[in-house]
Design a protein around this motif. Sequence first.
Motif, PDB file in Angstrom:
ATOM      1  N   UNK A 177      64.473  80.731  41.263  1.00 23.20           N
ATOM      2  CA  UNK A 177      64.250  82.163  41.462  1.00 23.20           C
ATOM      3  C   UNK A 177      63.777  82.450  42.883  1.00 23.20           C
ATOM      4  N   UNK A 178      62.956  81.559  43.433  1.00 22.72           N
ATOM      5  CA  UNK A 178      62.511  81.733  44.819  1.00 22.72           C
ATOM      6  C   UNK A 178      63.702  81.683  45.773  1.00 22.72           C
ATOM      7  N   UNK A 179      64.620  80.777  45.519  1.00 20.83           N
ATOM      8  CA  UNK A 179      65.811  80.665  46.368  1.00 20.83           C
ATOM      9  C   UNK A 179      66.679  81.921  46.256  1.00 20.83           C
ATOM     10  N   UNK A 180      66.816  82.424  45.041  1.00 18.22           N
ATOM     11  CA  UNK A 180      67.628  83.624  44.851  1.00 18.22           C
ATOM     12  C   UNK A 180      66.943  84.839  45.470  1.00 18.22           C
ATOM     13  N   UNK A 181      65.628  84.924  45.308  1.00 18.01           N
ATOM     14  CA  UNK A 181      64.884  86.018  45.937  1.00 18.01           C
ATOM     15  C   UNK A 181      65.018  85.967  47.461  1.00 18.01           C
ATOM     16  N   UNK A 182      65.205  84.762  48.007  1.00 16.89           N
ATOM     17  CA  UNK A 182      65.381  84.621  49.452  1.00 16.89           C
ATOM     18  C   UNK A 182      66.790  84.998  49.899  1.00 16.89           C
ATOM     19  N   UNK A 183      67.715  85.121  48.924  1.00 11.11           N
ATOM     20  CA  UNK A 183      69.057  85.578  49.264  1.00 11.11           C
ATOM     21  C   UNK A 183      70.189  84.652  48.906  1.00 11.11           C
TER      22      UNK A 183
END
Length: 297
Positions: A177-183
């Motif tokens: 989720x952190x990676x997706x939140x980063x784009x």
Amino acid sequence: MSAKNKFGEKILSGEFTVTVEINSPKGTDVFHEIKGLEQMVEMVDAVNICDCPMANMRMSPITTAHIVHELTGIEAIPHFTCRDRNIIALQSELLGAWALGIKNILAITGDPPQRGDHPHATGVFEVDSAGLVKLAKELNRGFDLSGNELRGSTDFIVGVACNPGAEDLNAEIDRLKQKIDSGADFIQTQPIYDPDVLLRFRDRTSNLGVPILAGILPLKSHKMAVHLNDKVPGISIPLKYIERMKKGPEEGVAIAMEFMEQILPYVNGFHIMPLGNTATAIELLNYIDTIKVRKVI
């Protein structure tokens, strides 16, 4: 996004997408590593190029990716690790990759140097994979990480890796989720052999809205199956498959085919890791062509 990025356009539009993975050479003979790719030109959407996997020194994945695209026309996805470069070098290399026509990357943290062939090397890890995604997206916006405006921006499609079989799935999904939140734009998974593992992962991540390519690593032997199941964290191989591998390497291809057909409705494509075996890769790619029609009907 550049119209020339056929892989990026395809995966972002939700079309079924297939990638295959190769290593950069341990030396200068890049043609040995890519000689089988000309047989896959019409069968794959992109080729992943590993970045010194397991912390073993190899040729730059940027260079290999450029050569692959120039010689075959296949889009390349070089891996970028955070192990070997600080944030200045990461940005510099990404800008250089874009200038060479590379449109896609896979952002990964990387294995520690102690695991590889230069165990006394110093790992950098100034950012992790989520930080690298953010960095690449800032370049897409036309700025460096310090907020300085660039003279010309990038437009990378950025993928990330994840392990659906991780022992602590909650922590793995939190990192994802952190990676997706980063784009992050798409996901390529570590090897999976158990449909239940994939389904459990999909149930937990179906709301993330990012395409998932399931990792397919064909088993080569009974010994390999036992080693992966017993020694590699996050990989679970059903005992029936381990037993079947006693019949020989052809069973590994058959198992991979069965698995792909089982999970076909639940993924956006496949990421094939043939361990340098061109014949196996082509056999699996031909099979994918026969079953992926069912995905769109």
